[in-house]
Write an enzyme that holds these catalytic residues in place. Structure first.
Site, PDB file in Angstrom:
ATOM      1  N   ASP A  55      42.146  44.545  52.165  1.00 41.74           N
ATOM      2  CA  ASP A  55      43.360  43.737  51.719  1.00 41.74           C
ATOM      3  C   ASP A  55      44.755  44.906  51.239  1.00 41.74           C
ATOM      4  O   ASP A  55      45.469  44.534  51.434  1.00 41.74           O
ATOM      5  CB  ASP A  55      42.979  42.961  50.491  1.00 41.74           C
ATOM      6  CG  ASP A  55      42.213  43.558  49.312  1.00 41.74           C
ATOM      7  OD1 ASP A  55      41.344  44.564  49.632  1.00 41.74           O
ATOM      8  OD2 ASP A  55      41.994  43.285  48.199  1.00 41.74           O
ATOM      9  N   ILE A 107      33.457  45.063  54.669  1.00 44.20           N
ATOM     10  CA  ILE A 107      32.218  44.432  54.587  1.00 44.20           C
ATOM     11  C   ILE A 107      32.103  43.414  53.567  1.00 44.20           C
ATOM     12  O   ILE A 107      31.306  42.256  53.229  1.00 44.20           O
ATOM     13  CB  ILE A 107      31.025  45.433  54.235  1.00 44.20           C
ATOM     14  CG1 ILE A 107      31.174  46.126  52.835  1.00 44.20           C
ATOM     15  CG2 ILE A 107      30.975  46.705  55.175  1.00 44.20           C
ATOM     16  CD1 ILE A 107      29.923  46.746  52.568  1.00 44.20           C
ATOM     17  N   ASP A 108      33.033  43.625  52.579  1.00 45.54           N
ATOM     18  CA  ASP A 108      33.353  42.846  51.511  1.00 45.54           C
ATOM     19  C   ASP A 108      33.169  41.281  51.864  1.00 45.54           C
ATOM     20  O   ASP A 108      33.006  40.346  51.092  1.00 45.54           O
ATOM     21  CB  ASP A 108      34.209  42.991  50.434  1.00 45.54           C
ATOM     22  CG  ASP A 108      33.977  44.302  49.874  1.00 45.54           C
ATOM     23  OD1 ASP A 108      32.966  44.997  50.035  1.00 45.54           O
ATOM     24  OD2 ASP A 108      34.809  44.843  48.744  1.00 45.54           O
ATOM     25  N   MET A 157      26.666  45.180  47.623  1.00 43.06           N
ATOM     26  CA  MET A 157      28.172  45.561  47.475  1.00 43.06           C
ATOM     27  C   MET A 157      28.960  44.276  47.433  1.00 43.06           C
ATOM     28  O   MET A 157      28.564  43.419  47.838  1.00 43.06           O
ATOM     29  CB  MET A 157      28.459  46.636  48.459  1.00 43.06           C
ATOM     30  CG  MET A 157      28.937  47.883  48.062  1.00 43.06           C
ATOM     31  SD  MET A 157      29.515  49.066  49.288  1.00 43.06           S
ATOM     32  CE  MET A 157      29.454  50.419  48.507  1.00 43.06           C
ATOM     33  N   GLY A 158      30.343  44.502  47.276  1.00 44.69           N
ATOM     34  CA  GLY A 158      31.110  43.469  47.554  1.00 44.69           C
ATOM     35  C   GLY A 158      32.437  43.801  46.538  1.00 44.69           C
ATOM     36  O   GLY A 158      32.976  42.691  46.431  1.00 44.69           O
ATOM     37  N   ARG A 159      32.585  44.839  46.033  1.00 46.75           N
ATOM     38  CA  ARG A 159      33.441  45.158  44.820  1.00 46.75           C
ATOM     39  C   ARG A 159      33.655  44.013  43.982  1.00 46.75           C
ATOM     40  O   ARG A 159      32.740  43.719  42.996  1.00 46.75           O
ATOM     41  CB  ARG A 159      34.819  45.272  45.460  1.00 46.75           C
ATOM     42  CG  ARG A 159      35.774  45.979  44.429  1.00 46.75           C
ATOM     43  CD  ARG A 159      37.206  46.221  44.788  1.00 46.75           C
ATOM     44  NE  ARG A 159      37.511  46.826  46.309  1.00 46.75           N
ATOM     45  CZ  ARG A 159      37.460  48.323  46.088  1.00 46.75           C
ATOM     46  NH1 ARG A 159      37.113  49.001  45.057  1.00 46.75           N
ATOM     47  NH2 ARG A 159      37.513  48.983  47.326  1.00 46.75           N
ATOM     48  N   GLU A 168      27.547  43.471  43.025  1.00 43.73           N
ATOM     49  CA  GLU A 168      28.121  44.773  42.236  1.00 43.73           C
ATOM     50  C   GLU A 168      29.362  44.255  41.336  1.00 43.73           C
ATOM     51  O   GLU A 168      29.378  44.840  40.256  1.00 43.73           O
ATOM     52  CB  GLU A 168      28.397  45.821  43.233  1.00 43.73           C
ATOM     53  CG  GLU A 168      29.648  45.573  44.277  1.00 43.73           C
ATOM     54  CD  GLU A 168      30.068  46.888  44.645  1.00 43.73           C
ATOM     55  OE1 GLU A 168      29.398  47.985  44.692  1.00 43.73           O
ATOM     56  OE2 GLU A 168      31.342  46.926  45.286  1.00 43.73           O
TER      57      GLU A 168
HETATM   58  P1  FBP Z   1      37.132  48.348  51.648  1.00 42.58           P
HETATM   59  O1  FBP Z   1      37.436  47.114  50.583  1.00 42.58           O
HETATM   60  O2  FBP Z   1      37.813  49.487  51.616  1.00 42.58           O
HETATM   61  O3  FBP Z   1      36.448  48.012  52.769  1.00 42.58           O
HETATM   62  O4  FBP Z   1      35.569  48.810  50.886  1.00 42.58           O
HETATM   63  C1  FBP Z   1      34.674  48.094  50.113  1.00 42.58           C
HETATM   64  C2  FBP Z   1      33.543  48.681  49.410  1.00 42.58           C
HETATM   65  O5  FBP Z   1      32.587  49.007  50.305  1.00 42.58           O
HETATM   66  C3  FBP Z   1      33.136  48.022  48.322  1.00 42.58           C
HETATM   67  O6  FBP Z   1      32.224  46.908  48.653  1.00 42.58           O
HETATM   68  C4  FBP Z   1      32.824  48.890  47.298  1.00 42.58           C
HETATM   69  O7  FBP Z   1      33.016  48.684  45.883  1.00 42.58           O
HETATM   70  C5  FBP Z   1      33.741  50.134  47.634  1.00 42.58           C
HETATM   71  O8  FBP Z   1      34.179  49.829  48.999  1.00 42.58           O
HETATM   72  C6  FBP Z   1      33.169  51.471  47.329  1.00 42.58           C
HETATM   73  O9  FBP Z   1      34.344  52.277  47.315  1.00 42.58           O
HETATM   74  P2  FBP Z   1      33.909  53.917  47.533  1.00 42.58           P
HETATM   75  O10 FBP Z   1      33.826  54.109  49.064  1.00 42.58           O
HETATM   76  O11 FBP Z   1      35.203  54.484  47.345  1.00 42.58           O
HETATM   77  O12 FBP Z   1      32.734  54.302  46.948  1.00 42.58           O
END
Ligand code: FBP
Length: 714
Positions: free
Chosen positions: A204, A231-232, A283-285, A364
């Site tokens: 995004d 991947i999120d 994961m998934g922010r 996460e």
């Molecule tokens: P994107 O949104 O850039 O695709 O990244 C997603 C992600 O993999 C999240 O799921 C995770 O929270 C974050 O990146 C981790 O980021 P970093 O690579 O900076 O540790």
């Protein structure tokens, strides 16, 4: 040395190592790698024609944000484009198609399986249109654009990465092109390289970057195209009427399948040694799409979905407040404590049927949906952003230790009290913050990323939640509520082997001895050897001076659960996984779509494929106007125009199906668990799930609803 067993002078280790078979067996080019490299994903029908054109699609409605109209005037009126065959190309069309072009491409943000195929699709399309076309890959993400750090991507390079995971070919980075100076640098690079178009493969935030660059480079005639990667799974585009335009970003399917396979292995493990609860942070922010998909793929015993917790309403508290003639504002959204109670409830119920083990999936980004934590995240985001904006060093460099950071916060709280003016951090915040465990405080104070996002992946969300779970389980154990159920047959066997009559002790020991539950539960009043003896004496099955019979003590000990956990984090592994068939094919066609958008003059569009939830033959390459997807969001303590992320819709068919199965998958009943084996990513062949289950269920649900409406309106 015995020459039959070892190497001799005539038969040296060197000779052995030179053998071709040894080289073959240890070659980097594994069989799987070679198979992947030689696979050519199928093409969407439209790409089988030599020429294509763009058709405006006017059936989608968007709300255009006034700020987007202001900041993106030249691309805000873009519409959705459908890539169509151009059966009767004019000479101009043909010329435009084969015109020599330089195209730049960059990966931005976290890796996602399939990225290399976007490049492969674009490369193949460019190469077949004109052999002099050139494609430049900017290295290390947007920094590569700013620093003019790039490679020319050749056929040889592309061939070494076809259908492979990761972003190894040109690497990636998270820099945001967010200042006038950076914009100028980016423009200079594009002009220096005489780029016709720049392609930004990202999430995004990166697509937001793409929109702003498209605006910046509009008058230079340099086109900018975004590609939905993450991947999120939180790039999902729907119009105002709920029509799905882009069901999911690429990489989601592979990551979910990789996590699901590994988590299923833990299901096999824990139901074999029956002693661990596996805690899987996924994961998934922010959004819980990956957790939901894993839940549907594997049926773990407990899967939390952040969006659902935020939506929780405590009716009882609302009712109580109503009776008192007041309102309880805290009754909305689950607290961390309530979440931990929910998990405990599942653990206790399973233990009662002899299953003191299981698998828990925790997204996460869970804490984003817990009100009390969200407040801290927002406040600390603002404090850190304000600090960084007004000082030469950044917050974390200036305050390297937790002690320093807490002292800074304490000072703010003190100032707010003494000055009696508004400060974002007050004494109450400070008090509440100080009761959190240090690792949790540390996590909440970590540096934000370049886009101002809280870095959930660095946070030990799982340990925060499970810390509370463990505390509460201890209390439940002390209250005699958390107990291992004892199988009736096992009880009888132990007693009879010890020469005791099971029925004589049964009612004294268990609270459900005469039920047909299959598992016996030791009475809640029995929480120690002392209370065991008291209970037996009271029930007159032994006298005060007798010892507790050994088999009885054995049974009691078996009923005392040990809560043992193993922690796992599923994230980076899934990002680097080789793509599934779905992602290989999706991304290769995205590369082709990018080419069609470029050739036909589009800019400020995100390449996408419509109908991903359907069979491959229904897939429809399209371009989506990025400007229409923008809204205002708080970033680095400022409202900023960014592309909107899609969260899990708890009214969606996929979520409803998941919720309806949740109790079954907890499997707090005697008998087997309901784990599902999704199997490893096979990449080809019939056995691989063709697409995410979430997409399948949403499609089924929407068709079902549509059919019901149609029937009603007949
Ligand atoms: P994107 O949104 O850039 O695709 O990244 C997603 C992600 O993999 C999240 O799921 C995770 O929270 C974050 O990146 C981790 O980021 P970093 O690579 O900076 O540790």
């Amino acid at each position: 040395m015995d020459d039959k067993k070892g190497f001799t002078k005539n038969n040296t280790m060197d000779d052995f190592l030179r053998q071709e078979d040894i080289q073959r067996a240890t070659s980097d080019a594994s069989w799987a790698l070679q198979e992947r490299l030689s696979f050519t994903p199928p093409l969407c029908d439209v790409f089988k024609a030599p020429y294509c054109r763009l058709e405006d699609v006017d059936r989608y409605a968007f709300h255009l944000h006034p700020e987007a109209k202001k900041e993106l005037p030249d691309i805000i009126n873009n519409v959705v484009h459908r890539v169509a065959k151009n059966e009767n190309p004019s000479e101009t069309d043909k010329e435009r198609h084969r015109k020599q072009r330089n195209v730049g491409i960059v990966f931005s943000g976290g890796p996602a399986p399939g990225g290399h195929n976007v490049i492969a699709g674009l490369y193949d399309a460019l190469a077949s249109a004109n052999e002099n076309n050139r494609i430049f890959g900017f290295l290390m993400g947007p920094d590569g654009i700013l620093e003019k750090n790039y490679i020319e991507i050749t056929g040889e390079i592309v061939n070494a990465y076809r259908n492979l995971g990761g972003f190894g070919m040109i690497k990636t980075g998270r820099t945001k092109i967010d200042s006038g100076t950076k914009m100028k640098k980016a423009r200079k690079t594009c002009l220096d390289l005489k780029l016709e178009a720049l392609v930004i493969v990202g999430g995004d935030d990166s697509n937001t970057n793409a929109a702003f660059l498209a605006q910046e480079l509009y008058n230079d005639g340099i086109q900018v195209i975004g590609v939905p990667k993450t991947i999120d799974g939180d790039i999902q585009v729907r119009d105002l009427n709920g029509n799905s335009i882009c069901a999911v970003s690429f990489g989601f399917h592979t990551a979910a399948r990789a996590f699901a396979h590994n988590i299923n292995n833990l299901c096999s493990d824990c139901s074999s040694d029956v002693k661990y609860w596996h805690i899987c942070k996924v994961m998934g922010r922010v959004a819980s799409h990956l957790a939901l998909e894993v839940g549907l793929q594997v049926h773990p015993n407990i899967t939390l979905i952040g969006e659902e917790l935020a939506d929780y309403i405590d009716e009882e508290r609302i009712e109580n407040a109503r009776k008192e003639g007041s309102m309880d504002y805290t009754a909305y959204g689950m607290t961390l404590r309530q979440v931990s109670r929910l998990i405990c409830d599942g653990i206790v119920r399973r233990a009662a049927v002899g299953k003191n083990y299981g698998v828990i999936v925790i997204p996460e980004g869970l804490l984003e949906f817990i009100n009390e934590i969200q407040v801290f995240i927002i406040k600390l985001n603002t404090i850190i952003a304000d600090y960084n904006a007004t000082h030469d060093t950044d917050f974390n460099t200036h305050f390297p230790t937790l002690k320093d950071k807490l002292e800074y916060l304490r000072q703010m709280a003190r100032m707010s009290r003494e000055n009696n003016t508004f400060f974002i951090w007050n004494t109450r915040d400070d008090d509440l913050f100080n009761v959190l465990p240090p690792f949790f405080q540390e996590g909440l104070l970590t540096e934000r990323d370049a886009h101002g996002n809280f870095q959930f992946s660095q946070m030990e969300t799982d340990r925060v939640v499970m810390g509370l779970v463990e505390d509460y389980l201890k209390r439940l154990m002390d209250r005699g509520v958390y107990k291992n159920g004892i199988k009736v047959e096992s009880y009888r066997h132990t007693m009879e082997e010890g020469g005791l009559n099971p029925d004589f002790y049964g009612n004294a020991l268990f609270k459900n001895y005469n039920s047909n539950d299959g598992f016996l539960l030791v009475k809640e009043s029995i929480v120690s050897i002392k209370t065991l003896k008291q209970t037996l004496v009271k029930a007159e099955v032994i006298s005060a001076k007798d010892d507790i019979p050994e088999p009885v003590e054995t049974i009691y000990k078996q009923s005392v659960p040990k809560f043992k956990t193993q922690y796992h984090f599923y994230g980076y592994d899934g990002r680097g996984n080789d793509p599934t068939w779905f992602d290989c094919t999706y991304t290769y066609n995205l590369g082709m779509t990018v080419f069609s958008l470029i050739v036909n003059g589009a800019t400020g569009q995100m390449a996408a494929i419509n109908n991903l939830e359907k069979d491959f033959q229904d897939w429809e390459p399209i371009g989506i106007p990025i400007g229409s997807l923008m809204h205002l969001e708080e970033r680095k303590s400022k409202l900023t125009l960014v592309m909107e992320r899609a969260l899990v819709d708890i009214n969606s068919p996929a979520f409803k199906v998941f919720a309806s199965k949740r109790d079954t998958w907890l499997a707090a009943t005697p008998g087997d668990d309901c784990y599902r084996r999704p199997g490893p990513i096979r990449y080809s062949g019939e056995s691989e799930d063709a697409r995410p289950i979430t997409l399948i269920l949403n499609d089924m649900g929407n068709s079902f609803i549509k059919k019901s409406y149609d029937k009603l309106s007949q």
